[in-house]
Design a protein around this motif. Structure first.
Motif, PDB file in Angstrom:
ATOM      1  N   ALA A   1       0.833  -1.198   0.000  1.00 46.52           N
ATOM      2  CA  ALA A   1       0.000   0.000   0.000  1.00 46.52           C
ATOM      3  C   ALA A   1       0.872   1.254   0.000  1.00 46.52           C
ATOM      4  CB  ALA A   1      -0.931  -0.009   1.214  1.00 46.52           C
ATOM      5  N   GLN A   2       1.921   1.256   0.810  1.00 47.38           N
ATOM      6  CA  GLN A   2       2.812   2.412   0.853  1.00 47.38           C
ATOM      7  C   GLN A   2       3.517   2.595  -0.490  1.00 47.38           C
ATOM      8  OE1 GLN A   2       5.880   2.176   3.821  1.00 47.38           O
ATOM      9  NE2 GLN A   2       6.382   4.341   3.653  1.00 47.38           N
ATOM     10  N   HIS A   3       3.973   1.483  -1.082  1.00 48.18           N
ATOM     11  CA  HIS A   3       4.654   1.545  -2.378  1.00 48.18           C
ATOM     12  C   HIS A   3       3.733   2.097  -3.467  1.00 48.18           C
ATOM     13  CE1 HIS A   3       7.296   0.396  -5.672  1.00 48.18           C
ATOM     14  NE2 HIS A   3       6.264  -0.228  -6.242  1.00 48.18           N
ATOM     15  N   LEU A   4       2.452   1.714  -3.419  1.00 48.58           N
ATOM     16  CA  LEU A   4       1.489   2.158  -4.427  1.00 48.58           C
ATOM     17  C   LEU A   4       0.891   3.523  -4.116  1.00 48.58           C
ATOM     18  CD1 LEU A   4      -0.440  -1.202  -4.997  1.00 48.58           C
ATOM     19  CD2 LEU A   4       1.313  -0.179  -6.471  1.00 48.58           C
ATOM     20  N   GLY A   5       1.141   4.011  -2.909  1.00 54.90           N
ATOM     21  CA  GLY A   5       0.560   5.288  -2.512  1.00 54.90           C
ATOM     22  C   GLY A   5      -0.928   5.188  -2.251  1.00 54.90           C
ATOM     23  N   LYS A   6      -1.363   4.031  -1.786  1.00 53.12           N
ATOM     24  CA  LYS A   6      -2.778   3.799  -1.499  1.00 53.12           C
ATOM     25  C   LYS A   6      -2.934   3.432  -0.030  1.00 53.12           C
ATOM     26  CE  LYS A   6      -3.861   1.944  -6.079  1.00 53.12           C
ATOM     27  NZ  LYS A   6      -4.484   0.838  -6.794  1.00 53.12           N
ATOM     28  N   SER A   7      -4.154   3.468   0.422  1.00 52.40           N
ATOM     29  CA  SER A   7      -4.428   3.012   1.778  1.00 52.40           C
ATOM     30  C   SER A   7      -4.534   1.487   1.788  1.00 52.40           C
ATOM     31  CB  SER A   7      -5.734   3.619   2.298  1.00 52.40           C
ATOM     32  OG  SER A   7      -6.840   3.082   1.591  1.00 52.40           O
ATOM     33  N   ARG A   8      -4.384   0.916   2.960  1.00 52.63           N
ATOM     34  CA  ARG A   8      -4.565  -0.527   3.129  1.00 52.63           C
ATOM     35  C   ARG A   8      -5.965  -0.918   2.668  1.00 52.63           C
ATOM     36  NH1 ARG A   8      -4.283  -2.813   9.167  1.00 52.63           N
ATOM     37  NH2 ARG A   8      -2.167  -2.052   9.017  1.00 52.63           N
ATOM     38  N   SER A   9      -6.957  -0.125   3.044  1.00 55.05           N
ATOM     39  CA  SER A   9      -8.338  -0.404   2.677  1.00 55.05           C
ATOM     40  C   SER A   9      -8.538  -0.379   1.165  1.00 55.05           C
ATOM     41  CB  SER A   9      -9.263   0.622   3.347  1.00 55.05           C
ATOM     42  OG  SER A   9     -10.599   0.362   3.031  1.00 55.05           O
ATOM     43  N   ALA A  10      -7.909   0.584   0.491  1.00 58.43           N
ATOM     44  CA  ALA A  10      -8.033   0.669  -0.969  1.00 58.43           C
ATOM     45  C   ALA A  10      -7.455  -0.568  -1.641  1.00 58.43           C
ATOM     46  CB  ALA A  10      -7.347   1.927  -1.487  1.00 58.43           C
ATOM     47  N   CYS A  11      -6.327  -1.048  -1.129  1.00 53.36           N
ATOM     48  CA  CYS A  11      -5.712  -2.262  -1.698  1.00 53.36           C
ATOM     49  C   CYS A  11      -6.612  -3.476  -1.505  1.00 53.36           C
ATOM     50  CB  CYS A  11      -4.345  -2.513  -1.065  1.00 53.36           C
ATOM     51  SG  CYS A  11      -3.094  -1.319  -1.557  1.00 53.36           S
ATOM     52  N   ILE A  12      -7.192  -3.593  -0.319  1.00 53.30           N
ATOM     53  CA  ILE A  12      -8.085  -4.734  -0.045  1.00 53.30           C
ATOM     54  C   ILE A  12      -9.336  -4.633  -0.915  1.00 53.30           C
ATOM     55  CG2 ILE A  12      -9.554  -5.791   1.712  1.00 53.30           C
ATOM     56  CD1 ILE A  12      -7.363  -4.965   3.757  1.00 53.30           C
ATOM     57  N   HIS A  13      -9.897  -3.452  -1.044  1.00 53.92           N
ATOM     58  CA  HIS A  13     -11.081  -3.240  -1.890  1.00 53.92           C
ATOM     59  C   HIS A  13     -10.788  -3.653  -3.328  1.00 53.92           C
ATOM     60  CE1 HIS A  13     -14.029  -0.903  -4.250  1.00 53.92           C
ATOM     61  NE2 HIS A  13     -14.822  -1.164  -3.227  1.00 53.92           N
ATOM     62  N   GLU A  14      -9.630  -3.220  -3.843  1.00 53.85           N
ATOM     63  CA  GLU A  14      -9.245  -3.561  -5.215  1.00 53.85           C
ATOM     64  C   GLU A  14      -9.037  -5.067  -5.373  1.00 53.85           C
ATOM     65  OE1 GLU A  14      -5.580  -2.465  -8.210  1.00 53.85           O
ATOM     66  OE2 GLU A  14      -6.200  -0.988  -6.712  1.00 53.85           O
ATOM     67  N   ALA A  15      -8.429  -5.695  -4.378  1.00 53.89           N
ATOM     68  CA  ALA A  15      -8.197  -7.137  -4.433  1.00 53.89           C
ATOM     69  C   ALA A  15      -9.520  -7.901  -4.461  1.00 53.89           C
ATOM     70  CB  ALA A  15      -7.355  -7.586  -3.239  1.00 53.89           C
ATOM     71  N   ILE A  16     -10.485  -7.462  -3.664  1.00 55.34           N
ATOM     72  CA  ILE A  16     -11.798  -8.119  -3.656  1.00 55.34           C
ATOM     73  C   ILE A  16     -12.485  -7.936  -5.008  1.00 55.34           C
ATOM     74  CG2 ILE A  16     -14.118  -8.053  -2.647  1.00 55.34           C
ATOM     75  CD1 ILE A  16     -12.737  -7.391   0.045  1.00 55.34           C
ATOM     76  N   ASP A  17     -12.408  -6.729  -5.558  1.00 52.31           N
ATOM     77  CA  ASP A  17     -13.001  -6.485  -6.883  1.00 52.31           C
ATOM     78  C   ASP A  17     -12.398  -7.420  -7.935  1.00 52.31           C
ATOM     79  OD1 ASP A  17     -14.769  -4.533  -6.089  1.00 52.31           O
ATOM     80  OD2 ASP A  17     -13.478  -2.862  -6.696  1.00 52.31           O
ATOM     81  N   HIS A  18     -11.066  -7.543  -7.942  1.00 47.39           N
ATOM     82  CA  HIS A  18     -10.402  -8.420  -8.907  1.00 47.39           C
ATOM     83  C   HIS A  18     -10.812  -9.874  -8.694  1.00 47.39           C
ATOM     84  CE1 HIS A  18      -7.755  -5.726 -11.084  1.00 47.39           C
ATOM     85  NE2 HIS A  18      -7.510  -5.094  -9.953  1.00 47.39           N
ATOM     86  N   TYR A  19     -10.886 -10.304  -7.447  1.00 47.20           N
ATOM     87  CA  TYR A  19     -11.274 -11.680  -7.148  1.00 47.20           C
ATOM     88  C   TYR A  19     -12.681 -11.965  -7.648  1.00 47.20           C
ATOM     89  CZ  TYR A  19     -11.815 -16.048  -4.642  1.00 47.20           C
ATOM     90  OH  TYR A  19     -12.018 -17.370  -4.335  1.00 47.20           O
ATOM     91  N   LEU A  20     -13.596 -11.048  -7.395  1.00 48.65           N
ATOM     92  CA  LEU A  20     -14.979 -11.247  -7.845  1.00 48.65           C
ATOM     93  C   LEU A  20     -15.092 -11.235  -9.357  1.00 48.65           C
ATOM     94  CD1 LEU A  20     -16.898  -9.138  -5.183  1.00 48.65           C
ATOM     95  CD2 LEU A  20     -16.762 -11.639  -5.369  1.00 48.65           C
TER      96      LEU A  20
END
Length: 74
Positions: free
Chosen positions: A19-38
């Motif tokens: 998340a720090q490397h991407l400049g995103k929040s932890r929550s944003a990374c998890i949200h994106e991961a769930i979207d990709h999984y679905l």
């Protein structure tokens, strides 16, 4: 909606580093991961299409020549 998920400390550290490397929040990374999984697994037709595509890309992993069993006699 709020969803709580427990993860191992090592996974949490990796997530925080990503998340720090991407400049995103932890929550944003998890949200994106769930979207990709679905997207990948949530729609049966899409999952089947991707599985068929991957099967076409895979090459056989034979370590030796398979004998021609049709010429063998008992």
């Amino acid at each position: 909606m709020v969803i709580g998920v427990r993860v191992d400390p090592a996974v949490e550290q990796r997530l925080d580093a990503l998340a720090q490397h991407l400049g995103k929040s932890r929550s944003a990374c998890i949200h994106e991961a769930i979207d990709h999984y679905l997207l990948r697994h949530g729609d049966g037709d899409e999952a089947r299409r991707q599985s068929e595509h991957l099967a076409q890309l895979e090459q056989p992993h034979w370590s030796e020549q398979v004998p021609n069993w049709s010429v063998w006699t008992a």
